[in-house]
Design a protein around this motif. Structure first.
Motif, PDB file in Angstrom:
ATOM      1  N   VAL A   9      28.531  40.577  47.713  1.00 13.80           N
ATOM      2  CA  VAL A   9      28.095  41.458  48.798  1.00 13.80           C
ATOM      3  C   VAL A   9      28.860  41.068  50.058  1.00 13.80           C
ATOM      4  O   VAL A   9      28.771  39.928  50.518  1.00 13.80           O
ATOM      5  N   GLU A  14      23.467  40.753  58.595  1.00 15.40           N
ATOM      6  CA  GLU A  14      22.699  39.790  57.807  1.00 15.40           C
ATOM      7  C   GLU A  14      21.569  40.466  57.035  1.00 15.40           C
ATOM      8  O   GLU A  14      21.294  40.120  55.880  1.00 15.40           O
ATOM      9  N   ARG A  17      22.988  42.110  53.904  1.00 12.79           N
ATOM     10  CA  ARG A  17      23.335  41.090  52.912  1.00 12.79           C
ATOM     11  C   ARG A  17      22.092  40.555  52.226  1.00 12.79           C
ATOM     12  O   ARG A  17      22.049  40.417  50.999  1.00 12.79           O
ATOM     13  N   HIS A  18      21.060  40.260  53.025  1.00 14.14           N
ATOM     14  CA  HIS A  18      19.824  39.707  52.461  1.00 14.14           C
ATOM     15  C   HIS A  18      19.140  40.711  51.539  1.00 14.14           C
ATOM     16  O   HIS A  18      18.675  40.348  50.448  1.00 14.14           O
ATOM     17  N   SER A  21      21.371  41.100  48.286  1.00 15.02           N
ATOM     18  CA  SER A  21      21.417  39.883  47.475  1.00 15.02           C
ATOM     19  C   SER A  21      20.063  39.597  46.847  1.00 15.02           C
ATOM     20  O   SER A  21      19.977  39.236  45.665  1.00 15.02           O
ATOM     21  N   THR A  33      27.689  36.088  48.769  1.00 12.97           N
ATOM     22  CA  THR A  33      27.711  36.904  49.976  1.00 12.97           C
ATOM     23  C   THR A  33      28.813  36.429  50.921  1.00 12.97           C
ATOM     24  O   THR A  33      29.189  35.255  50.921  1.00 12.97           O
ATOM     25  N   ASP A  35      30.424  37.588  55.100  1.00 12.08           N
ATOM     26  CA  ASP A  35      30.297  38.503  56.236  1.00 12.08           C
ATOM     27  C   ASP A  35      31.653  38.910  56.804  1.00 12.08           C
ATOM     28  O   ASP A  35      31.724  39.660  57.781  1.00 12.08           O
TER      29      ASP A  35
END
Length: 242
Positions: A9, A14, A17-18, A21, A33, A35
């Motif tokens: 990802v 954030e 992503r959270h 995931s 993950t 960024d």
């Protein structure tokens, strides 16, 4: 789904992503993950990733640039995660070789379904080496063979051209409906199973990519014809091979 399936990802938010995931981990996936594109590249060098969920708008190197660079020598599955306002970027992403896209706000179950399907295709292609003696299924047309198992076009000199998931699904759909004019709506319903909107140019982009790979002159195409006001027509008569 095989618990060894690996998802990357890549998103600078954030929360996104959270969300992604956590959802995929609950479904039994191994999830990595990042960024930034640079972090993603580092992970790709050390891990065998099946599918990347890639945000277009990343700081520094953006998702479109990363997609273009990956497609030079990597057949990892790529699903673009975009905003609703990013239609032009989505089309560029498909031009660069992305397999799929989903728009924010997204339904995690939709992403899961698309990811599962893409992983099957990616693994089917990469798990079998060119020297495999296992039989494959083919369709032939003009001077081309389409390997249905490995998502490849093969020319008369036995040179293979890898197709993305979108290109493969489009070509296979056109071949199944050879001799019949298909509208963009009909094509999208079969290759993407998503609601069609008049502004969606996905089919046009994929048609352009296929024509280039088939050496079908876009100014005077012979294989995939544009029927103005109606859609597209695949003119050859495909033949199934065992």
């Amino acid at each position: 789904m095989n618990p060894e399936a690996r998802i990357l990802v890549v998103d600078d938010e954030e929360l996104t992503r959270h969300c992604l995931s956590s959802y995929f981990e609950e479904e039994g996936y191994s999830v990595f993950t990042a960024d930034t594109a640079e972090q993603a590249e580092a992970i790709l060098r050390s891990e065998a990733i099946d599918v990347i969920l890639l945000d277009i708008r990343l700081p520094g190197k953006d998702g479109l640039t990363l997609t273009r660079e990956l497609r030079v020598n990597n057949e990892v599955g790529i699903i673009l995660v975009t905003g609703r306002q990013d239609e032009v970027d989505r089309l560029i992403g498909l031009e660069c070789g992305a397999d799929e896209y989903v728009t924010k706000p997204f339904n995690p179950r939709e992403i899961l379904a698309r990811t599962k399907n893409l992983i099957r295709r990616v693994r089917h292609c990469t798990d079998q080496k060119p020297t495999d003696s296992l039989p494959h299924s083919f369709k032939t047309f003009e001077r081309w063979k389409l390997n249905l198992d490995r998502r490849q076009l093969i020319d008369e000199q036995q040179q293979s051209i890898q197709l993305t998931e979108g290109e493969f699904q489009l070509l296979n759909t056109l071949m199944i409906n050879a001799g019949r004019v298909m509208s963009r709506e009909q094509i999208l319903e079969q290759i993407r199973n998503r609601e069609w909107v008049p502004s969606d140019r996905t089919v046009d982009v994929l048609i352009g990519r296929l024509r280039r790979k088939l050496n079908d002159d876009p100014a005077n195409p012979k294989t995939i014809l544009t029927v103005h006001g109606a859609g597209y027509l695949f003119t050859p008569k495909p033949v199934d091979m065992p």
